[in-house]
Structures are given as C-alpha cells and as structure tokens.
Motif scaffolding. Structure first.
Motif, PDB file in Angstrom:
ATOM      1  N   MET A  88       0.856  -1.189   0.000  1.00 44.00           N
ATOM      2  CA  MET A  88       0.000   0.000   0.000  1.00 44.00           C
ATOM      3  C   MET A  88       0.895   1.244   0.000  1.00 44.00           C
ATOM      4  O   MET A  88       2.089   1.170   0.280  1.00 44.00           O
ATOM      5  CB  MET A  88      -0.896   0.019   1.252  1.00 44.00           C
ATOM      6  N   ARG A  89       0.328   2.400  -0.290  1.00 45.80           N
ATOM      7  CA  ARG A  89       1.094   3.661  -0.288  1.00 45.80           C
ATOM      8  C   ARG A  89       1.743   3.945   1.067  1.00 45.80           C
ATOM      9  O   ARG A  89       2.800   4.552   1.135  1.00 45.80           O
ATOM     10  CB  ARG A  89       0.196   4.845  -0.670  1.00 45.80           C
ATOM     11  N   ASP A  90       1.080   3.479   2.159  1.00 49.85           N
ATOM     12  CA  ASP A  90       1.634   3.732   3.495  1.00 49.85           C
ATOM     13  C   ASP A  90       2.718   2.725   3.886  1.00 49.85           C
ATOM     14  O   ASP A  90       3.219   2.749   5.008  1.00 49.85           O
ATOM     15  CB  ASP A  90       0.525   3.754   4.543  1.00 49.85           C
ATOM     16  N   PHE A 126      -7.740  -4.200   1.289  1.00 47.86           N
ATOM     17  CA  PHE A 126      -6.535  -5.002   1.050  1.00 47.86           C
ATOM     18  C   PHE A 126      -5.696  -5.210   2.304  1.00 47.86           C
ATOM     19  O   PHE A 126      -5.175  -6.282   2.543  1.00 47.86           O
ATOM     20  CB  PHE A 126      -5.659  -4.358  -0.029  1.00 47.86           C
ATOM     21  N   SER A 127      -5.535  -4.170   3.094  1.00 50.23           N
ATOM     22  CA  SER A 127      -4.620  -4.247   4.244  1.00 50.23           C
ATOM     23  C   SER A 127      -5.353  -4.440   5.571  1.00 50.23           C
ATOM     24  O   SER A 127      -4.803  -4.158   6.631  1.00 50.23           O
ATOM     25  CB  SER A 127      -3.736  -2.992   4.296  1.00 50.23           C
ATOM     26  N   SER A 128      -6.579  -4.936   5.519  1.00 55.96           N
ATOM     27  CA  SER A 128      -7.346  -5.303   6.718  1.00 55.96           C
ATOM     28  C   SER A 128      -7.516  -4.143   7.692  1.00 55.96           C
ATOM     29  O   SER A 128      -7.283  -4.267   8.889  1.00 55.96           O
ATOM     30  CB  SER A 128      -6.698  -6.504   7.421  1.00 55.96           C
ATOM     31  N   GLN A 129      -7.952  -2.992   7.174  1.00 48.29           N
ATOM     32  CA  GLN A 129      -8.186  -1.806   8.004  1.00 48.29           C
ATOM     33  C   GLN A 129      -9.617  -1.733   8.545  1.00 48.29           C
ATOM     34  O   GLN A 129      -9.889  -0.965   9.457  1.00 48.29           O
ATOM     35  CB  GLN A 129      -7.905  -0.543   7.173  1.00 48.29           C
ATOM     36  N   ASP A 130     -10.533  -2.519   7.975  1.00 49.96           N
ATOM     37  CA  ASP A 130     -11.950  -2.460   8.349  1.00 49.96           C
ATOM     38  C   ASP A 130     -12.181  -3.258   9.634  1.00 49.96           C
ATOM     39  O   ASP A 130     -12.752  -4.346   9.633  1.00 49.96           O
ATOM     40  CB  ASP A 130     -12.808  -3.000   7.201  1.00 49.96           C
ATOM     41  N   SER A 131     -11.728  -2.711  10.748  1.00 49.76           N
ATOM     42  CA  SER A 131     -11.739  -3.437  12.015  1.00 49.76           C
ATOM     43  C   SER A 131     -13.140  -3.796  12.503  1.00 49.76           C
ATOM     44  O   SER A 131     -13.315  -4.806  13.179  1.00 49.76           O
ATOM     45  CB  SER A 131     -10.978  -2.647  13.087  1.00 49.76           C
TER      46      SER A 131
END
Length: 139
Positions: A88-90, A126-131
């Motif tokens: 990801m960009r981060d 993609f990076s599992s941010q939707d906790s």
C-alpha cells in the motif's frame, strides 16, 4: 475466439497491470462495462482510467499470481480466480495471510478480441483496516 486466445488476452491484461503498462487499455472495447466493489458500475475506457487513478492512489505496487490462476471459460466469457498482493502507499504489505488472503475473482466478456465487460470481485480492504467487520467475521 478459442479458449486459449481468451486466456492469453486475460493473462496479457494482468501482466500489463502488474508492470504499470497503460497499453492495457488497448485490450478493451471503447464502451466496456466495468464493476469494482465500492467504485460501482461504470462504462467506457475513461472509467477504467478513473478507477486506475483512484486505486493507484492507495497502492504503491501490485502483483498477481498469474502462474496459479484458475480459468473457467464458457463461450466468450472468462472467469479467473486468483491471488494478488503487494504494498500500500503507506508501506503496508498485503495480504497479511491471517485475515487478508489476497483472493479475487474477475469476470471478462469478449467481442472481436476486445474486453467488453470486466467485473472484479474482491474485498477492497486489502490491508485489513476495516476493524468493525473484521471483529464480527474473523475466527
């Protein structure tokens, strides 16, 4: 078009996407119909460019495990099931192979060797941010 030609065209699309080759647009009909979760339904190459800009703003790079794709071909329709990932960009690498596995499924329809419909089915988190949903659904 025969089955092998259709699979070659879909494979070419993914190879071009992975290296950032904008000539992937040459594989599409001018009035292609397109779907991606959270982006929604759209029509035309301009929509593909808009989607590319939006998804590109969150991804640093992407790879597709083309060698292990599962292709299903029926008439002029190709369904591809596979895995993808990268950074990801981060700087977050994905998939994490705990919650996110990088699995996707895409449906392509063709006319005259051009893609006329592409619907991508994938969890755009993609990076599992939707906790919130992860806490409900994870095992």
């Amino acid at each position: 078009m025969d089955k092998n030609t259709l699979i070659e065209l879909v494979t070419e699309y993914f190879k071009k996407i992975d290296v950032g080759d904008s000539s992937y647009l040459d594989l599409f009909h001018d009035e292609v119909t397109f779907f991606f979760p959270k982006f929604g339904d759209a029509v035309g190459k301009q929509a593909l460019l808009e989607f590319g800009d939006k998804i590109g703003s969150s991804l640093n790079s992407i790879w597709h495990d083309i060698a292990h794709f599962n292709f299903i071909v029926s008439g002029k329709t190709v369904v591809v099931e596979g895995r993808e990932g990268d950074v990801m960009r981060d700087g977050t690498h994905w998939p994490d192979n705990q919650i996110s596995s990088g699995r996707f499924c895409s449906v392509f329809e063709f006319s005259d060797n051009l893609i006329t419909r592409m619907h991508i089915y994938v969890d755009p988190d993609f990076s599992s941010q939707d906790s919130d949903r992860i806490s409900i659904l994870s095992r």
